[in-house]
Design a protein around this motif. Structure first.
Motif, PDB file in Angstrom:
ATOM      1  N   ASN A   5       0.530  -1.307  -0.068  1.00 47.21           N
ATOM      2  CA  ASN A   5      -0.046   0.460  -0.214  1.00 47.21           C
ATOM      3  C   ASN A   5       0.917   1.257   0.568  1.00 47.21           C
ATOM      4  N   THR A   6       1.978   1.659   0.856  1.00 47.37           N
ATOM      5  CA  THR A   6       3.186   2.476   0.618  1.00 47.37           C
ATOM      6  C   THR A   6       3.282   2.286  -0.905  1.00 47.37           C
ATOM      7  N   LEU A   7       3.633   1.181  -1.746  1.00 41.54           N
ATOM      8  CA  LEU A   7       4.629   1.731  -3.039  1.00 41.54           C
ATOM      9  C   LEU A   7       3.196   1.742  -4.071  1.00 41.54           C
ATOM     10  N   LEU A   8       2.336   1.574  -3.205  1.00 43.92           N
ATOM     11  CA  LEU A   8       0.940   2.070  -4.671  1.00 43.92           C
ATOM     12  C   LEU A   8       0.652   3.580  -3.767  1.00 43.92           C
ATOM     13  N   ALA A   9       1.131   4.170  -2.906  1.00 45.83           N
ATOM     14  CA  ALA A   9       0.717   5.116  -2.553  1.00 45.83           C
ATOM     15  C   ALA A   9       1.923   6.352  -3.252  1.00 45.83           C
ATOM     16  N   HIS A  10       2.648   6.058  -3.480  1.00 38.53           N
ATOM     17  CA  HIS A  10       3.854   6.784  -3.780  1.00 38.53           C
ATOM     18  C   HIS A  10       4.004   6.986  -5.106  1.00 38.53           C
ATOM     19  N   VAL A  11       3.459   5.519  -5.647  1.00 36.69           N
ATOM     20  CA  VAL A  11       3.777   5.667  -6.837  1.00 36.69           C
ATOM     21  C   VAL A  11       2.569   6.578  -7.841  1.00 36.69           C
ATOM     22  N   ALA A  12       1.516   6.286  -7.065  1.00 32.62           N
ATOM     23  CA  ALA A  12       0.550   7.151  -7.850  1.00 32.62           C
ATOM     24  C   ALA A  12       0.758   8.387  -7.193  1.00 32.62           C
ATOM     25  N   ARG A  13       1.909   8.504  -6.176  1.00 35.50           N
ATOM     26  CA  ARG A  13       1.760  10.814  -6.318  1.00 35.50           C
ATOM     27  C   ARG A  13       3.118  10.568  -7.034  1.00 35.50           C
ATOM     28  N   LEU A  14       3.538  10.291  -7.705  1.00 36.32           N
ATOM     29  CA  LEU A  14       4.526  10.087  -8.937  1.00 36.32           C
ATOM     30  C   LEU A  14       3.860  10.441 -10.041  1.00 36.32           C
ATOM     31  N   LEU A  15       2.673   9.963 -10.269  1.00 34.70           N
ATOM     32  CA  LEU A  15       1.825   9.771 -11.889  1.00 34.70           C
ATOM     33  C   LEU A  15       1.165  11.378 -11.530  1.00 34.70           C
ATOM     34  N   GLU A  16       0.591  11.259 -10.395  1.00 42.02           N
ATOM     35  CA  GLU A  16      -0.112  12.691 -10.341  1.00 42.02           C
ATOM     36  C   GLU A  16       0.882  14.148 -10.113  1.00 42.02           C
ATOM     37  N   GLY A  26       7.642   9.921 -17.448  1.00 49.51           N
ATOM     38  CA  GLY A  26       7.573   8.390 -16.463  1.00 49.51           C
ATOM     39  C   GLY A  26       6.147   7.535 -16.312  1.00 49.51           C
ATOM     40  N   VAL A  27       4.947   8.504 -17.206  1.00 50.99           N
ATOM     41  CA  VAL A  27       3.694   7.842 -16.848  1.00 50.99           C
ATOM     42  C   VAL A  27       3.649   6.782 -17.128  1.00 50.99           C
ATOM     43  N   ASN A  28       3.970   6.972 -18.057  1.00 48.84           N
ATOM     44  CA  ASN A  28       3.322   4.810 -18.590  1.00 48.84           C
ATOM     45  C   ASN A  28       4.789   4.291 -17.780  1.00 48.84           C
ATOM     46  N   VAL A  29       5.831   4.436 -16.960  1.00 43.21           N
ATOM     47  CA  VAL A  29       6.220   3.757 -16.125  1.00 43.21           C
ATOM     48  C   VAL A  29       5.548   2.842 -14.399  1.00 43.21           C
ATOM     49  N   TYR A  30       4.476   4.554 -14.717  1.00 42.97           N
ATOM     50  CA  TYR A  30       3.828   5.228 -12.993  1.00 42.97           C
ATOM     51  C   TYR A  30       2.453   3.743 -13.175  1.00 42.97           C
ATOM     52  N   GLU A  31       1.777   4.132 -15.019  1.00 37.39           N
ATOM     53  CA  GLU A  31       0.497   3.591 -14.721  1.00 37.39           C
ATOM     54  C   GLU A  31       0.964   1.917 -14.613  1.00 37.39           C
ATOM     55  N   GLY A  32       1.928   1.253 -15.349  1.00 36.88           N
ATOM     56  CA  GLY A  32       2.551  -0.281 -15.644  1.00 36.88           C
ATOM     57  C   GLY A  32       3.123  -0.510 -14.377  1.00 36.88           C
ATOM     58  N   ALA A  33       3.431   0.371 -13.637  1.00 40.61           N
ATOM     59  CA  ALA A  33       3.297  -0.482 -11.807  1.00 40.61           C
ATOM     60  C   ALA A  33       2.635  -0.632 -10.783  1.00 40.61           C
ATOM     61  N   LEU A  34       1.448   0.453 -11.047  1.00 37.76           N
ATOM     62  CA  LEU A  34       0.471   0.300  -9.977  1.00 37.76           C
ATOM     63  C   LEU A  34       0.131  -0.414 -10.695  1.00 37.76           C
ATOM     64  N   ARG A  52      12.045  -3.489 -10.128  1.00 35.64           N
ATOM     65  CA  ARG A  52      12.064  -2.851 -11.125  1.00 35.64           C
ATOM     66  C   ARG A  52      11.830  -1.169 -11.422  1.00 35.64           C
ATOM     67  N   LEU A  53      10.784  -0.733 -10.738  1.00 33.07           N
ATOM     68  CA  LEU A  53      10.351   0.349 -10.868  1.00 33.07           C
ATOM     69  C   LEU A  53      11.629   0.842 -10.120  1.00 33.07           C
ATOM     70  N   LYS A  54      12.511   0.963  -9.222  1.00 30.54           N
ATOM     71  CA  LYS A  54      13.705   1.542  -9.082  1.00 30.54           C
ATOM     72  C   LYS A  54      14.827   1.665  -9.983  1.00 30.54           C
ATOM     73  N   HIS A  55      14.855   0.541 -11.082  1.00 22.72           N
ATOM     74  CA  HIS A  55      15.939   0.412 -12.163  1.00 22.72           C
ATOM     75  C   HIS A  55      14.686   1.713 -13.256  1.00 22.72           C
ATOM     76  N   ALA A  56      13.955   1.321 -13.321  1.00 28.56           N
ATOM     77  CA  ALA A  56      13.248   2.789 -14.318  1.00 28.56           C
ATOM     78  C   ALA A  56      13.201   3.545 -13.812  1.00 28.56           C
ATOM     79  N   LEU A  57      13.040   4.341 -12.338  1.00 33.25           N
ATOM     80  CA  LEU A  57      13.135   5.677 -11.874  1.00 33.25           C
ATOM     81  C   LEU A  57      15.098   5.806 -12.223  1.00 33.25           C
ATOM     82  N   ALA A  58      15.803   5.082 -11.518  1.00 36.37           N
ATOM     83  CA  ALA A  58      17.264   4.956 -12.103  1.00 36.37           C
ATOM     84  C   ALA A  58      17.450   6.060 -13.815  1.00 36.37           C
ATOM     85  N   GLY A  59      16.760   4.829 -14.640  1.00 37.40           N
ATOM     86  CA  GLY A  59      16.344   5.751 -16.201  1.00 37.40           C
ATOM     87  C   GLY A  59      15.513   6.912 -15.907  1.00 37.40           C
TER      88      GLY A  59
END
Length: 77
Positions: A5-16, A26-34, A52-59
């Protein structure tokens, strides 16, 4: 180990935040991660998606940029 739930909240915030600054970065990354996090049925699956998300964020960081607020969320992940 990160809570699902914490990870979901963080990714949702990044998308927002990405949508608020009208960027596609990042939008496609965030939507896919959610979607993947939501579908995860075990902590092991959440950890795999998290890595995998951390790797994408580094990119994204290497080839784009995060605002200060986005970067604080990225660090929390």
């Amino acid at each position: 180990m990160i809570d699902k739930n914490t990870l979901l909240a963080h990714v949702a915030r990044l998308l927002e935040l990405a949508r608020a600054r009208d960027t596609s970065q990042g939008v496609n990354v965030y939507e896919g991660a959610l979607k993947k996090i939501g579908e995860a049925s075990s902590q092991d699956e959440v950890e795999i998606v998290s890595e995998r998300l951390k790797h994408a964020l580094a990119g994204i960081e290497a080839h784009g940029y995060f605002t200060t607020e986005e970067f604080e969320v990225v660090k929390a992940i």
